[in-house]
Motif scaffolding. Structure first.
Motif, PDB file in Angstrom:
ATOM      1  N   LEU A 776       0.827  -1.206   0.000  1.00 36.05           N
ATOM      2  CA  LEU A 776       0.000   0.000   0.000  1.00 36.05           C
ATOM      3  C   LEU A 776       0.863   1.260   0.000  1.00 36.05           C
ATOM      4  CD1 LEU A 776      -2.727  -1.065   2.578  1.00 36.05           C
ATOM      5  CD2 LEU A 776      -2.686  -1.411   0.096  1.00 36.05           C
ATOM      6  N   LYS A 777       0.275   2.354  -0.499  1.00 34.95           N
ATOM      7  CA  LYS A 777       0.945   3.649  -0.499  1.00 34.95           C
ATOM      8  C   LYS A 777       0.037   4.667   0.181  1.00 34.95           C
ATOM      9  CE  LYS A 777       3.418   2.697  -4.821  1.00 34.95           C
ATOM     10  NZ  LYS A 777       2.941   1.302  -4.921  1.00 34.95           N
ATOM     11  N   PHE A 778       0.671   5.562   0.970  1.00 36.44           N
ATOM     12  CA  PHE A 778      -0.078   6.510   1.789  1.00 36.44           C
ATOM     13  C   PHE A 778       0.433   7.931   1.569  1.00 36.44           C
ATOM     14  CE2 PHE A 778      -0.505   2.429   3.831  1.00 36.44           C
ATOM     15  CZ  PHE A 778      -1.777   2.417   4.387  1.00 36.44           C
ATOM     16  N   PRO A 779       0.335   8.465   0.368  1.00 33.81           N
ATOM     17  CA  PRO A 779       0.821   9.838   0.167  1.00 33.81           C
ATOM     18  C   PRO A 779      -0.130  10.865   0.785  1.00 33.81           C
ATOM     19  CG  PRO A 779      -0.233   9.040  -1.833  1.00 33.81           C
ATOM     20  CD  PRO A 779      -0.198   7.873  -0.875  1.00 33.81           C
ATOM     21  N   GLY A 780       0.439  11.993   1.160  1.00 37.29           N
ATOM     22  CA  GLY A 780      -0.368  13.141   1.571  1.00 37.29           C
ATOM     23  C   GLY A 780      -1.119  12.971   2.877  1.00 37.29           C
ATOM     24  N   ARG A 781      -0.604  12.136   3.790  1.00 33.53           N
ATOM     25  CA  ARG A 781      -1.303  11.959   5.076  1.00 33.53           C
ATOM     26  C   ARG A 781      -0.919  13.069   6.050  1.00 33.53           C
ATOM     27  NH1 ARG A 781      -3.225   8.523   1.482  1.00 33.53           N
ATOM     28  NH2 ARG A 781      -4.414   6.821   2.396  1.00 33.53           N
ATOM     29  N   GLU A 782      -1.910  13.489   6.782  1.00 35.56           N
ATOM     30  CA  GLU A 782      -1.679  14.507   7.818  1.00 35.56           C
ATOM     31  C   GLU A 782      -2.486  14.126   9.050  1.00 35.56           C
ATOM     32  OE1 GLU A 782      -2.210  19.319   8.605  1.00 35.56           O
ATOM     33  OE2 GLU A 782      -2.722  18.436   6.650  1.00 35.56           O
ATOM     34  N   VAL A 783      -1.787  13.942  10.155  1.00 36.51           N
ATOM     35  CA  VAL A 783      -2.433  13.625  11.427  1.00 36.51           C
ATOM     36  C   VAL A 783      -2.239  14.806  12.365  1.00 36.51           C
ATOM     37  CG1 VAL A 783      -2.428  12.117  13.455  1.00 36.51           C
ATOM     38  CG2 VAL A 783      -2.139  11.134  11.171  1.00 36.51           C
ATOM     39  N   LYS A 784      -3.335  15.362  12.818  1.00 38.38           N
ATOM     40  CA  LYS A 784      -3.289  16.451  13.778  1.00 38.38           C
ATOM     41  C   LYS A 784      -3.617  15.907  15.163  1.00 38.38           C
ATOM     42  CE  LYS A 784      -4.707  20.019  10.463  1.00 38.38           C
ATOM     43  NZ  LYS A 784      -5.719  21.071  10.165  1.00 38.38           N
TER      44      LYS A 784
END
Length: 847
Positions: A776-784
């Motif tokens: 799997l690929k997870f580009p552009g993730r942002e966790v606040k």
């Protein structure tokens, strides 16, 4: 101690001194210690390096090859002198001891699991000092001598001579523990002086099918030459007195007092009711015994099925079927006398916080300390108790059988008043040893005497132990071994199963757990490294803090762990660099995924009355005995791994499960250039998903099922299934979605949750991800995330896998290693957390 008219005086010995046998100088032991053992004493007095640090274990092996002597000087209390009987009580001597009182030999021992009592009235000096010496012969040398005498036997783990001795078997080394062969008075030694004495009390509880209780208080009393007054007071869990009794006792005997409780306040395991305990106070002159006892009925149900082969294996408590989600327990320290009550309380509280309602005390350690069982009674944790035999071909000559029989009698009488006890099992994996080494084991032979065979310990497991359990605690079920039942130990249709074809055995993919189930899985597991802070606490050289260092490898005792751990990580997880932190995270995420699959799939098979195809799952293991990479889900310093939280989520009272089915087109249906076998099988695969719920409560749970489907790579929501009003049936699993098709041309994650009809809150949720995760690929993730006193609030813009919260100091988090989906705010409770704490977050394939 001071009494006006004493009839019993107890004095516990402290301040032991030790020396290597035949040397002149006595060394001080730990200050004010009532219990002690040689490694702990040498460590306390700085005579050895810490065996848990670096590779120091190698440098202290000489200790187990020496004989050691412990000594004490004591005076008989003035209050004790007039009394008629004076006994020295040795609650536990490890292991081959010769005891001298005032230079007279009074006792020899060969079993650390027995209590020994010696009348020493004629040996005591009542007007001056008394000298007590205990010589401990090397258990290692003694075991090897017994092996030469009786013959070499087979075993897994440790050296073969260990099976010759009644000593904690893990002392000889295990695939998660060091070789530290201890000795010493590891349980209290005391002088008991008396005229009259309550030797034992059995609170025999019978709860019938109508849940009415009858109680028989059986007091084993010594009265000497004069009569004494026995008094009994019983208080309900609310504190009201419900029974009083008083009687003169004029002869030594077992005194019985029976009464009924028509509407008892019953004891239940975690999640099924209150842990109600009655208080029993038994007095004989000035001796007072106070016990907390729960009233309950426990049954092991093995009933045939209408639709499947074999029979069930599950527990009922007070007529309620109990699905058991729990852990195996090994000794929590390699030097048991260094444990304190808070260690037991904290570890068992972790089980409670993790929704675990059963603990299995494994047969290669100890019958645990009283505090362990007291806490299980108080907390509501069912106890599976092995007899202390593990992974071996044990002897069966008469003296050995006699010693073990006395051991079993003592332990059964010691433990039988604990309501948490659910089952006794004769051994751990000894029948598997018999199978592997082709020992003489004919399951159809019911003669009961197997002493002439090369599997003589069957006499213990199938004749002696069941008879003793029936005699001393008949309300507790007995099981000859673990695993045991059916057509061999690997039979998934009868009895319990140790499922080690993930990690050991055929090393199956963990996604195949659904094919590897059984009626009750009492062992299974997966390794992972512990917290970095744990390594920093046991490895002093910073240059050794990397995945393949000698020090890190030394703190992993599993045979072939390099290949197996790497196999399961590389097969499933994308490793972003081989730095220490990345490797720790990768192994922990892999372990968490692995165990989550197992708990989720097997709990699905708790399908209701007549269809309880799987009765429980007990992971190997909850704890460690030293700082080590192992199968534990909580490390030696009580730091939970990510797998602890995965198990917790899958064991909560209300759960949600999903399974992704694959359907390959047959060769005839395949596209023209497809071939039949791997690695060139390019057949088209169709995917669909099943969704079900589980409810451990005794009432139905209404909810709304919501399902969203996302593209993993883009994070875009592709569709939402129509909301579905559902009812999770009580104490069972319930199927809701069957074979819903999902796209096969893109990576799809299915996110489902049960939502409360009342306030819209999430009751349970789960995500089903394409496997293996490494693709799997997870580009552009942002966790606040936002840190508050006592909690952390998190959110994400796209689906995120394996979010781990890291706090610089040790703070217990109620959840960790979870997935995040857009639109949800995840609040993690951490009661001790402060806004000033340094908190970071990492997640799978973080960029």
């Amino acid at each position: 101690m001071t009494f006006q008219q004493p009839s019993i005086v107890e004095s516990t010995f402290k301040d032991w001194k030790y020396r290597e046998y035949k040397t002149s100088e006595w060394k001080l032991s730990r200050t004010d210690a009532e219990t002690t053992e040689i490694h702990a004493d040498l460590l306390a007095n700085k005579e050895i390096p810490d065996p848990f640090m670096d590779t120091n274990e190698r440098d202290v092996q000489w200790i187990g090859e020496k004989d050691w002597e412990y000594g004490n000087e004591f005076f008989v209390s003035a209050n004790a002198k007039p009394l008629s009987v004076h006994e020295l009580v040795f609650e536990g001597l490890d292991t081959f001891a010769t005891v001298y009182l005032n230079n007279e030999e009074i006792l020899t021992t060969d079993n650390m699991f027995r209590e020994y009592r010696v009348d020493v009235t004629k040996y005591l000096n009542f007007d001056g000092a008394n000298n007590l010496r205990i010589l401990f012969k090397s258990a290692l040398h003694t075991a090897r001598a017994l092996e030469r005498k009786h013959g070499k036997l087979f075993c897994f783990n440790g050296e073969s001579s260990r099976v010759q001795v009644r000593k904690a078997q893990y002392h000889f080394g295990w695939d998660w523990g060091p070789v530290l062969i201890t000795c010493g008075p590891y349980k209290p030694v005391k002088l008991v002086s008396y005229d009259s004495y309550i030797k034992d009390v059995y609170f025999k509880v019978d709860v019938n099918k109508e849940l009415k209780a009858s109680i028989d208080i059986q007091s084993d009393i010594f009265t000497g030459s004069s009569s004494s007054t026995l008094e009994i007071e019983v208080k309900s869990p609310s504190g009201s007195v419900i029974q009083t009794f008083s009687s003169k006792v004029d002869k030594s005997d077992i005194f019985s007092h029976k009464f009924a409780v028509e509407e008892p306040d019953l004891w239940y395991p975690l999640g099924h009711g209150k842990q109600s305990l009655y208080e029993f106070k038994i007095s004989l002159e000035n001796q007072v015994i106070v016990k907390k006892v729960g009233l309950r009925k426990v049954e092991l149900v093995q009933e045939s099925f209408a639709e499947q082969e074999g029979s069930s294996f599950y527990f009922k408590v007070n007529n309620i079927p109990i699905y058991c989600a729990g852990s195996n327990w090994i000794p929590a320290h390699s030097m048991q006398t260094l444990l304190v009550d808070s260690d037991y309380k904290q570890l068992l509280q972790l089980m409670i916080d993790g929704h675990q309602n059963m603990v299995r005390i494994w047969g290669g350690g100890y019958y645990e300390q009283d505090i362990f069982y007291d806490e299980c009674d108080r907390m509501g944790i069912l106890v599976w108790q092995d007899f202390m035999f593990a992974c071996g071909q044990y002897p069966g000559y008469p003296e050995y059988l006699e010693s073990v029989s006395e051991e079993a009698k003592h332990q059964l009488k010691r433990l039988r008043n604990h309501c948490s006890l659910a089952i006794y099992a004769g051994n751990n994996e000894d029948y598997q040893v018999a199978e592997q080494f082709n020992l003489e084991w004919d399951p159809t032979d019911n003669s009961g005497d197997y002493s002439k065979s090369n599997f003589p310990a069957r006499t213990l497991y199938e004749t002696i132990f069941p008879k003793l359990v029936s005699e001393f605690c008949p309300e507790i079920p007995y099981h000859p071994g673990s695993p045991w039942g059916g057509n061999g130990t690997a039979d998934p249709t009868v009895g319990d199963l140790h499922q080690w074809n993930v990690w050991h055995g055929s090393q199956e993919k963990y996604q195949e757990w659904h094919k590897l189930g059984g009626r009750f899985i009492s062992e299974f597991g997966m390794e992972a490294l512990p917290n970095r802070k744990t390594f920093e606490a046991c490895i002093t050289d910073p240059d050794e803090l990397y995945p393949q260092s000698e020090s890190v490898d030394h703190h992993n005792k599993a045979d072939g762990f390099e290949r197996r751990l790497a196999l399961y990580v590389i097969e499933n997880i994308k490793v972003q660099g081989l730095d220490f932190d990345s490797w720790i995270y990768a192994t922990q995420l892999m372990q968490a995924e692995c165990l989550g699959y197992a708990y989720r799939y097997w709990r699905r098979e708790w399908r209701g009355d007549g269809k309880r195809y799987t009765g429980g799952a007990i992971v190997w293991q909850i704890n460690d005995c030293w700082p080590v990479t192992s199968w534990a889900i909580v490390d030696f310093y009580k730091r939970p791994k990510l797998a602890y939280y995965s198990v917790k989520r899958e064991s909560r009272p209300i759960g949600l499960g999903m399974f992704r089915n694959e359907k390959k087109h047959t060769h005839e249906q395949a596209k023209p250039h497809s071939t039949a076998g791997p690695p060139h099988d390019y057949s088209q695969v169709d995917y669909n998903v099943d969704i079900w719920g589980v409810n451990s409560n005794t009432v139905d749970q209404p909810a709304v099922l919501k399902v969203d489907i996302y593209n993993v790579t883009s994070g875009k929501k592709l569709e939402s299934l129509p909301d579905q009003d559902v009812v999770l049936k009580s104490n069972s699993s319930t199927e809701f979605v069957s074979a819903h098709p999902i796209a096969n041309d893109q990576p799809i994650v299915v996110y489902s949750r049960f939502v409360s009809k009342e306030d819209g809150s999430i009751i349970a949720s789960a995500g089903d991800w394409p496997q293996p995760l490494k693709y799997l690929k997870f580009p552009g993730r942002e966790v606040k995330f936002e840190v508050s006193n006592g909690s952390i609030k998190l959110s994400s813009n796209k689906p995120v896998k394996g979010v781990e919260i890291l706090v610089e100091r040790d703070v217990f988090l109620q959840d960790n290693g979870f997935d995040l989906f857009p639109g949800d705010e995840k609040v993690v409770i951490a009661e001790d957390l402060k806004t000033t704490d340094k908190v970071t977050v990492r997640y799978y394939q973080q960029q």
